[in-house]
Enzyme design. Structure first.
Site, mmCIF file in Angstrom:
data_model
loop_
_atom_site.group_PDB
_atom_site.id
_atom_site.type_symbol
_atom_site.label_atom_id
_atom_site.label_comp_id
_atom_site.label_asym_id
_atom_site.label_seq_id
_atom_site.Cartn_x
_atom_site.Cartn_y
_atom_site.Cartn_z
ATOM 1 N N HIS A 122 -3.512 -30.457 20.998
ATOM 2 C CA HIS A 122 -2.511 -29.588 20.362
ATOM 3 C C HIS A 122 -2.409 -29.893 18.856
ATOM 4 O O HIS A 122 -3.340 -30.452 18.279
ATOM 5 C CB HIS A 122 -1.172 -29.703 21.098
ATOM 6 C CG HIS A 122 -1.354 -29.650 22.596
ATOM 7 N ND1 HIS A 122 -1.583 -28.480 23.273
ATOM 8 C CD2 HIS A 122 -1.414 -30.650 23.527
ATOM 9 C CE1 HIS A 122 -1.753 -28.753 24.567
ATOM 10 N NE2 HIS A 122 -1.668 -30.054 24.740
ATOM 11 N N GLU A 296 -4.704 -37.491 30.431
ATOM 12 C CA GLU A 296 -3.270 -37.184 30.459
ATOM 13 C C GLU A 296 -2.592 -38.532 30.674
ATOM 14 O O GLU A 296 -2.633 -39.107 31.757
ATOM 15 C CB GLU A 296 -2.941 -36.218 31.605
ATOM 16 C CG GLU A 296 -3.623 -34.855 31.514
ATOM 17 C CD GLU A 296 -2.915 -33.883 30.570
ATOM 18 O OE1 GLU A 296 -1.928 -34.285 29.930
ATOM 19 O OE2 GLU A 296 -3.373 -32.731 30.476
HETATM 20 ZN ZN ZN Z 1 -1.944 -31.263 26.383
#
Ligand code: ZN
Length: 332
Positions: A122, A296
């Protein structure tokens, strides 16, 4: 270390330790420790050079050590060959001058010559550029948004801030290992890059390994990390067949070291407890031609995971674990 006060110069204008033995202009006292350190290194360097001349001929044709300077660096006991730090001088006198060890520079920089691309997921300012990031790009299997805003903790700590912070820590650790490190974005662009460009950056760099840093946005109670591996995809612009196996190796090593370094468990909501998930819907993986995984690191929407993700000390452990996995992968 300090050899003189700020207003004294006990060695006078003709410093007996000056290797050049000639009068020279008075210098700043701040330079003296370095001068002394350099002077102390010269005899060791000379002995090392002589030893190199005696012993090193048999090694000619080796990888780059075929000059006197390299031999002198070994003899002086400075594995990196750096004379930049006065504190290095202590080790020079404790080593046996002229001892030629196998490859101290490789030990100090095991990833020398390796390229690692870090992809901080991001972008902190994606949210101000929704039109641009919603534009669809080709990911081989289909078309998908250029990028997304990412998630955040309930208290507002954004995934994009998290990923960039971990990326910076990881970059520092990998550079200490001698790697060449490139980031796909460094808070230096208004949005993105788009996922296809993120993949192309790793490809263009001929990266030996790429890791995309993320944190998840799942339900409260869903905890732990998982590493995402590329599925075998051969469709349109995507062809991951050559990277599936090495990426799996990379992902397993990162998962193991991440778990050990952070103490976190593999995800309790995806991956059946393995901490590994294979996906074919991520453009950043589909379009990669070099070994690449996503991680993650935890679930920002879970209170307990969020407490970890917002801790700088924990993020350092996270970066350490990822770094160790990459080092293991690249050292083979
Ligand atoms: Zn992400």
């Amino acid at each position: 270390m300090s050899y003189s006060g700020p207003h004294s110069d006990p060695f006078g204008p003709t410093d007996p330790y000056d290797p050049y033995g000639s009068p020279r202009p008075r210098r700043s006292p701040l330079r003296r420790p370095l001068t002394v350190a350099l002077a102390a290194l010269v005899p060791g360097a000379l002995l090392g050079w002589l030893a190199y001349e005696t012993l090193g001929g048999a090694e000619s044709g080796g990888d780059g050590g075929s000059n006197g300077a390299a031999g002198a660096g070994v003899g002086a006991g400075t594995p990196t060959g750096s004379l930049g730090s006065p504190s290095d001088s202590g080790s020079g006198s404790s080593d046996t001058p002229g001892t030629l060890s196998a490859s101290p520079s490789q030990e100090a920089a095991p990833l020398k010559g390796k390229v690692v691309v870090i992809d901080p997921g991001h972008n902190v300012t994606n949210s101000q550029h929704t039109a641009e990031i919603n534009r669809k790009v080709d990911i081989g299997t289909n078309r998908k948004e250029c990028d997304t805003t990412g998630t955040s903790t309930d208290s507002g700590y954004s995934e994009a801030r998290f990923t960039l912070d971990v990326a910076h820590r990881l970059r520092t650790l990998l550079r200490e290992q001698g790697a060449t490190v490139k980031l796909t974005q460094d808070g230096d662009r208004p949005f993105g890059p788009c996922v296809d460009e993120r993949a192309r950056i790793g490809n263009a760099a001929h990266a030996d390994a790429v890791v995309s840093i993320h944190a998840d946005g799942s339900a409260e109670g869903n905890r732990g990390f998982h590493v995402i591996l590329p599925a075998s995809v051969h469709e349109g612009a995507a062809d991951t067949r050559a990277i599936v196996a090495p990426s799996k190796d990379l992902g397993k090593l990162i998962a193991d070291d991440f778990a050990r370094s952070t103490g976190s468990s593999p995800s309790n909501y995806i991956g059946d407890g393995t901490g590994l998930v294979t996906r074919q819907d991520l453009g950043g993986l589909n379009l990669s031609t070099v070994p690449k995984v996503f991680i993650e690191c935890g679930n920002m929407r879970d209170t307990k995971d969020a407490a970890l993700l917002t801790s700088g000390a924990w993020r350092q452990k996270a970066a350490q674990g990822i770094s160790e996995g990459i080092v293991s992968f690249l050292r083979g």
